[in-house]
Design a protein around this motif. Structure first.
Motif, PDB file in Angstrom:
ATOM      1  N   ASN A 150      12.225   3.936  12.506  1.00  0.00           N
ATOM      2  CA  ASN A 150      10.825   3.578  12.296  1.00  0.00           C
ATOM      3  C   ASN A 150      10.143   3.432  13.644  1.00  0.00           C
ATOM      4  N   ILE A 151       8.900   3.903  13.738  1.00  0.00           N
ATOM      5  CA  ILE A 151       8.221   4.027  15.025  1.00  0.00           C
ATOM      6  C   ILE A 151       7.025   3.098  15.079  1.00  0.00           C
ATOM      7  N   GLN A 152       6.772   2.537  16.259  1.00  0.00           N
ATOM      8  CA  GLN A 152       5.544   1.809  16.539  1.00  0.00           C
ATOM      9  C   GLN A 152       4.973   2.288  17.872  1.00  0.00           C
ATOM     10  N   VAL A 153       3.650   2.290  17.950  1.00  0.00           N
ATOM     11  CA  VAL A 153       2.951   2.619  19.191  1.00  0.00           C
ATOM     12  C   VAL A 153       2.146   1.403  19.604  1.00  0.00           C
ATOM     13  N   ASN A 154       2.459   0.911  20.800  1.00  0.00           N
ATOM     14  CA  ASN A 154       1.749  -0.263  21.318  1.00  0.00           C
ATOM     15  C   ASN A 154       1.868  -1.450  20.357  1.00  0.00           C
ATOM     16  N   GLY A 155       3.026  -1.566  19.689  1.00  0.00           N
ATOM     17  CA  GLY A 155       3.266  -2.668  18.781  1.00  0.00           C
ATOM     18  C   GLY A 155       2.670  -2.513  17.398  1.00  0.00           C
ATOM     19  N   GLN A 156       2.116  -1.325  17.082  1.00  0.00           N
ATOM     20  CA  GLN A 156       1.482  -1.098  15.785  1.00  0.00           C
ATOM     21  C   GLN A 156       2.204   0.040  15.057  1.00  0.00           C
ATOM     22  N   SER A 157       2.318  -0.108  13.730  1.00  0.00           N
ATOM     23  CA  SER A 157       2.956   0.947  12.931  1.00  0.00           C
ATOM     24  C   SER A 157       1.950   1.971  12.434  1.00  0.00           C
ATOM     25  N   ASN A 158       0.656   1.750  12.682  1.00  0.00           N
ATOM     26  CA  ASN A 158      -0.381   2.708  12.307  1.00  0.00           C
ATOM     27  C   ASN A 158      -0.749   3.551  13.533  1.00  0.00           C
ATOM     28  N   PHE A 159      -0.424   4.818  13.505  1.00  0.00           N
ATOM     29  CA  PHE A 159      -0.684   5.704  14.632  1.00  0.00           C
ATOM     30  C   PHE A 159      -0.729   7.128  14.112  1.00  0.00           C
ATOM     31  N   GLU A 622      -5.606 -11.408   5.851  1.00  0.00           N
ATOM     32  CA  GLU A 622      -6.303 -11.712   7.096  1.00  0.00           C
ATOM     33  C   GLU A 622      -5.228 -11.916   8.165  1.00  0.00           C
ATOM     34  N   GLU A 623      -5.254 -11.088   9.203  1.00  0.00           N
ATOM     35  CA  GLU A 623      -4.170 -11.139  10.188  1.00  0.00           C
ATOM     36  C   GLU A 623      -4.708 -11.279  11.601  1.00  0.00           C
ATOM     37  N   MET A 624      -4.055 -12.145  12.369  1.00  0.00           N
ATOM     38  CA  MET A 624      -4.266 -12.277  13.801  1.00  0.00           C
ATOM     39  C   MET A 624      -2.939 -11.952  14.481  1.00  0.00           C
ATOM     40  N   GLN A 625      -2.995 -11.133  15.525  1.00  0.00           N
ATOM     41  CA  GLN A 625      -1.755 -10.715  16.185  1.00  0.00           C
ATOM     42  C   GLN A 625      -1.957 -10.700  17.697  1.00  0.00           C
ATOM     43  N   VAL A 626      -0.968 -11.215  18.434  1.00  0.00           N
ATOM     44  CA  VAL A 626      -0.958 -11.174  19.896  1.00  0.00           C
ATOM     45  C   VAL A 626       0.391 -10.608  20.321  1.00  0.00           C
ATOM     46  N   SER A 627       0.358  -9.637  21.228  1.00  0.00           N
ATOM     47  CA  SER A 627       1.617  -9.022  21.648  1.00  0.00           C
ATOM     48  C   SER A 627       1.618  -8.775  23.146  1.00  0.00           C
ATOM     49  N   LEU A 628       2.815  -8.794  23.705  1.00  0.00           N
ATOM     50  CA  LEU A 628       3.041  -8.476  25.117  1.00  0.00           C
ATOM     51  C   LEU A 628       4.022  -7.328  25.166  1.00  0.00           C
ATOM     52  N   ASN A 629       3.568  -6.210  25.733  1.00  0.00           N
ATOM     53  CA  ASN A 629       4.367  -4.980  25.746  1.00  0.00           C
ATOM     54  C   ASN A 629       4.727  -4.644  27.177  1.00  0.00           C
ATOM     55  N   GLY A 630       6.018  -4.397  27.441  1.00  0.00           N
ATOM     56  CA  GLY A 630       6.476  -4.036  28.783  1.00  0.00           C
ATOM     57  C   GLY A 630       7.232  -2.726  28.779  1.00  0.00           C
ATOM     58  N   ASN A 631       7.056  -1.943  29.840  1.00  0.00           N
ATOM     59  CA  ASN A 631       7.727  -0.654  29.986  1.00  0.00           C
ATOM     60  C   ASN A 631       8.176  -0.478  31.437  1.00  0.00           C
ATOM     61  N   VAL A 642      16.775   5.179  34.367  1.00  0.00           N
ATOM     62  CA  VAL A 642      16.805   4.062  33.424  1.00  0.00           C
ATOM     63  C   VAL A 642      15.424   3.933  32.792  1.00  0.00           C
ATOM     64  N   PHE A 643      15.391   3.719  31.474  1.00  0.00           N
ATOM     65  CA  PHE A 643      14.140   3.552  30.727  1.00  0.00           C
ATOM     66  C   PHE A 643      14.247   2.269  29.888  1.00  0.00           C
ATOM     67  N   PHE A 644      13.182   1.476  29.900  1.00  0.00           N
ATOM     68  CA  PHE A 644      13.148   0.290  29.044  1.00  0.00           C
ATOM     69  C   PHE A 644      11.751   0.142  28.458  1.00  0.00           C
ATOM     70  N   ASN A 645      11.687  -0.058  27.131  1.00  0.00           N
ATOM     71  CA  ASN A 645      10.453  -0.397  26.423  1.00  0.00           C
ATOM     72  C   ASN A 645      10.703  -1.672  25.642  1.00  0.00           C
ATOM     73  N   GLY A 646       9.800  -2.621  25.743  1.00  0.00           N
ATOM     74  CA  GLY A 646       9.990  -3.866  25.015  1.00  0.00           C
ATOM     75  C   GLY A 646       8.677  -4.464  24.550  1.00  0.00           C
ATOM     76  N   ASN A 647       8.744  -5.278  23.501  1.00  0.00           N
ATOM     77  CA  ASN A 647       7.543  -5.866  22.931  1.00  0.00           C
ATOM     78  C   ASN A 647       7.895  -7.210  22.301  1.00  0.00           C
ATOM     79  N   VAL A 648       7.096  -8.215  22.599  1.00  0.00           N
ATOM     80  CA  VAL A 648       7.204  -9.516  21.935  1.00  0.00           C
ATOM     81  C   VAL A 648       5.885  -9.752  21.219  1.00  0.00           C
ATOM     82  N   ARG A 649       5.946 -10.122  19.954  1.00  0.00           N
ATOM     83  CA  ARG A 649       4.743 -10.156  19.127  1.00  0.00           C
ATOM     84  C   ARG A 649       4.732 -11.412  18.248  1.00  0.00           C
TER      85      ARG A 649
END
Length: 791
Positions: A150-159, A622-631, A642-649
């Protein structure tokens, strides 16, 4: 002594400075054999004192190329005899965007950045020839892929996923299966646009993935690859590209799936919190699952002249999946008794699609960045499901046949115009029309013993027709002030919806206009640090499978159906994206906040009188979301990447109709990939990752972890690559656990599937391509999606 002298290896070294004569670290230094500039013999980087060195060189003629992001490339010819050479100092000058009368050719780093996108140059990744698109997306900045693909872009599944800058039916329905079968050998680069401009449709909240498969070449090439894993999943792909003169062609086809049914198990348990006809209901048993997919694409382009290009294309995709389940229901009652019933289900889903289209692109001799284009496209797909179940109960047996045939048509016409202005300003404008036509012919049959004839169930038999027309116009204005480039834009979309149920004579009608602002500011503080801030308002429209009112009632106490009255979901989003690009290292940290008060959510209700659980979708979230994305993408050495992608939401979602129903939690994901190339023949690779999805109103998702390691080796003058990969070798099976909690009930679902796998892949590359650099004067414009390359 003569023999020792002949075998002596020499070294070449030098120093690199900027225009202020300060040492430059992390400058890429590449060594080429003279006359063979396609592939470097060696690559290194300058140290903190600006020094580089190539050792153990044979005698001969070479070219040293020095390059760094934001600086003009420098070349130096050198002839090696048997003595070390110090080439002295080199000075790099800042690159200019206003070169006239020249063609600029650059050796691209693995990661590049532009104001509105990040580019992963896949062809520079040594493992890409043996991987599929899903594997490559795990390494791509701002993209996350979990263990179930399953894929997410910038922490979102709608892309949205585009192919060479275009929408395609291939990625419209089952995107993860299409990407799982798409070979990395076809891909030259992947572009990720996390804040799409007003030029792009309002749909696709998280952003856009654009897969680029072509480049300007002369000659022909192709590849054939095959893959097989120990869990009986395999595929085969073939592609061919050619360009001679003004005519270019690209053709490819792939197919795959399970060679035999995959064995697994299901477990589901519902516990009511209020008195009802039972105290607990448990379903468990074995299942067999299989699938088949295929996709193919053919594209032909013709350069009418130096300014006009015409291309036409078509593709097919789709396949089917099938499942056979043999399960037992155990129902516990409040008086301490229990009963067993048996539930057998055979299901088959089909999703064939095809599309055709044509593009016309005109550039202008007075300015190569000025462009006019017209694009036409038609997509034609089906989404059919066939379900046959038998429920052997202590009382009355139940036999159900449910069939649903959905036909989807989409026609698109759009025109775009780009007008560059003086002082780095630019205007873009365009119009677009999308006409969607869908029908769903569904029917249900029932009987209560093998001796009876099936009878039509009129409550679940109807014909639903649905039209959705979207008309849009957009405009953007971009300009630069000091170190900041501003992009101001807006898109206006008008939507007309008309739904009609033939049998029940009921209708669904919607008409609405959406004004969607889109603002972005890109500040380049230095050659290594860039800050991108943005605000956007986007839509997520429901698809036919969300709208289809067909009821899946094979399990009499657990039914599912769509909602034809769904409205679109609107998402407001702001973000601050920090990018660091230094030498071959790219790193980013993005803080994003989003809000939606009409979120489309899937929710379940429990009828305590009957014990029936009903699941559908509605705009009640009704949704509020805050995320921190690191690459982080880096080369520790020229051979080791070396490649790393991470997200905390963190997200909090509330039911607007039942305000006491609130759920919140922390989710996130991470992907770590690494590869090491040994003597240009052997590539060692490994990966690992974790994922926990965001909570919904009722459902919390599990933490899932995956990992693997492998090796690839090049044979027969690098024409054949063989790879062996071991995945999830510590666990034979994987339990995917979901818990849905409501004030009136709780349901736990566990799906068990094979996890451990050993996979073998072979790829054969053939043909010969050379760079077809145009003799026309000008600088290639790469600020458009796909780089503006139509051939």
């Amino acid at each position: 002594a003569s023999l020792a002298s002949a075998q002596k290896k020499a070294a070449v070294s030098g120093h690199v400075k900027d225009s202020l004569q300060k040492p430059m670290a992390f400058v890429t230094a590449s060594l080429f054999k003279e006359g063979q500039m396609q592939q470097p013999l060696k690559t290194t980087y300058t140290n903190d004192k600006g020094r580089f060195q190539f050792s153990s060189l044979d005698s001969g003629s070479y070219v040293v190329v020095l390059s760094h992001s934001g600086f003009a490339e420098k070349q130096q010819n050198v002839t090696i005899a048997d003595a070390d050479q110090d080439l002295g100092s080199f000075s790099l000058s800042p690159a200019t965007a206003n070169l006239q009368g020249v063609v600029v050719t650059a050796r691209k780093p693995l990661i590049e950045q532009a104001d509105d996108k990040i580019v992963f140059n896949v062809e520079n990744d040594p493992t890409s020839k043996t991987e599929n698109a899903i594997d490559l997306l795990r390494k791509t900045p701002f993209v996350s892929v979990d263990g179930d693909n399953n894929i997410q872009v910038n922490g979102q599944s709608n892309f949205k996923v585009l192919l060479n800058g275009r929408e395609t039916a291939m990625f419209a329905q089952n995107v993860k299966e299409a990407l799982k079968g798409f070979p990395g050998a076809l891909i030259t680069r992947i572009e990720v646009i996390t804040t799409p401009s007003a030029k792009y449709d309002a749909e696709g909240v998280g952003g856009i993935i654009n897969i680029i498969t072509k480049k300007k070449v002369a000659g022909y090439n192709g590849s054939i690859s095959a893959y097989y894993s120990s869990i009986d999943w395999g595929n085969i792909n073939a592609n061919f590209s050619a360009k001679f003169g003004k005519l270019g062609a690209t053709v490819y086809y792939g197919a795959g799936g399970n060679t035999k049914d995959q064995l697994g198990s299901n477990f589901s348990q519902t516990i009511p919190f209020t008195p009802t006809i039972f105290t607990r209901r448990t379903l468990e048993g074995a299942r067999k699952f299989g699938n088949f997919w295929n996709f193919g694409n053919a594209e032909f382009s013709y350069e009418i002249d130096s300014l006009n290009t015409l291309s036409t294309y078509g593709n097919i995709s789709g396949g089917n999946n099938r499942q056979v389940s043999n399960q037992t229901f155990t129902t516990d009652f409040s008086n301490g008794t229990s009963s067993n019933s048996y539930f057998d289900l055979t299901s088959r889903n089909e999703y064939p699609t095809k599309s055709v289209g044509t593009d016309y692109i005109r550039k202008f001799s007075n300015n190569k960045e000025r462009e006019f284009s017209v694009r036409l496209n038609g997509e034609f797909g089906n989404s059919n499901s066939f379900l046959n179940s038998v429920q052997d109960n202590p009382g009355t047996d139940r036999f159900i046949i449910n069939n649903s045939k959905a036909v989807n048509r989409q026609y698109t016409i759009q025109s775009d115009y780009i007008q560059p202005l003086a002082n780095s300003r630019k205007i873009e404008a365009g119009v677009k029309g999308i006409l969607r036509r869908a029908t769903s012919d569904f029917e249900s049959f029932i009987r209560y013993s093998p001796a009876e004839e099936y009878k039509v169930n009129p409550a679940n038999t109807d014909n639903f027709s649905y039209t959705q027309d979207v008309y849009s116009v957009y405009g953007t204005y971009s300009f630069k002030k000091n170190k900041t480039t501003f992009r101001l834009g807006a898109r206006v979309e008008h939507t007309e919806i008309d739904g009609d149920f033939s049998s029940s004579k009921s209708f669904v009608k919607q008409s609405y206009t959406s004004i969607l602002p889109n603002l972005q500011a890109t500040t380049k503080f230095s050659n290594s640090y860039t800050l991108v801030t943005s605000y956007s308002q986007r839509l997520q429209r429901p698809f036919i499978w969300n709208l289809n009112p067909f009821v899946n009632n094979n399990d009499s106490l657990n039914i599912f159906y769509g909602n034809p009255e769904l409205a679109p979901q609107t998402i407001h989003s702001i973000s601050a994206q920090n990018r660091i690009m230094k030498g071959t290292t790219f790193a980013s940290l993005t803080l994003t906040a989003s809000y939606s008060d009409d979120m489309i959510v899937q929710y379940a209700t429990f009828d305590k009188a009957t014990g029936v659980t009903r699941t559908t979708s509605a705009n009640l979230g009704e949704e509020m979301q805050v995320s921190l994305n690191g690459n982080v993408n880096l080369k520790i050495t020229p051979e080791w990447s070396v490649f790393f992608n991470g997200n905390v939401r963190y997200n909090r979602v509330r039911n607007k109709e039942a305000t006491a129903q609130v759920n919140s939690g922390v989710g996130g994901n991470g992907n770590l990939n690494t590869s090491y190339t040994y003597k240009k023949k052997l590539v060692l690779s490994g990966y690992g990752g974790f994922w926990r999805g965001p909570v919904s109103i009722q459902t919390s998702y599990p933490l899932n972890i995956w990992y693997g390691a492998g090796a690839g080796y090049k044979l027969f003058k690098d024409k054949v690559t063989a790879s062996l990969m071991a995945a999830n070798f510590l666990s034979k099976n994987w339990d995917y656990r979901m818990v849905t909690t409501d004030p009136s009930f709780q349901t736990t679902n566990i799906t068990t599937m094979p996890f451990r796998a050993l996979a073998l892949s072979l790829t054969w590359n053939f043909g010969k391509l050379t760079e077809n650099v145009s003799k026309k004067k000008g600088v290639t414009n790469d600020d458009l999606i796909g780089g503006g390359q139509g051939n």
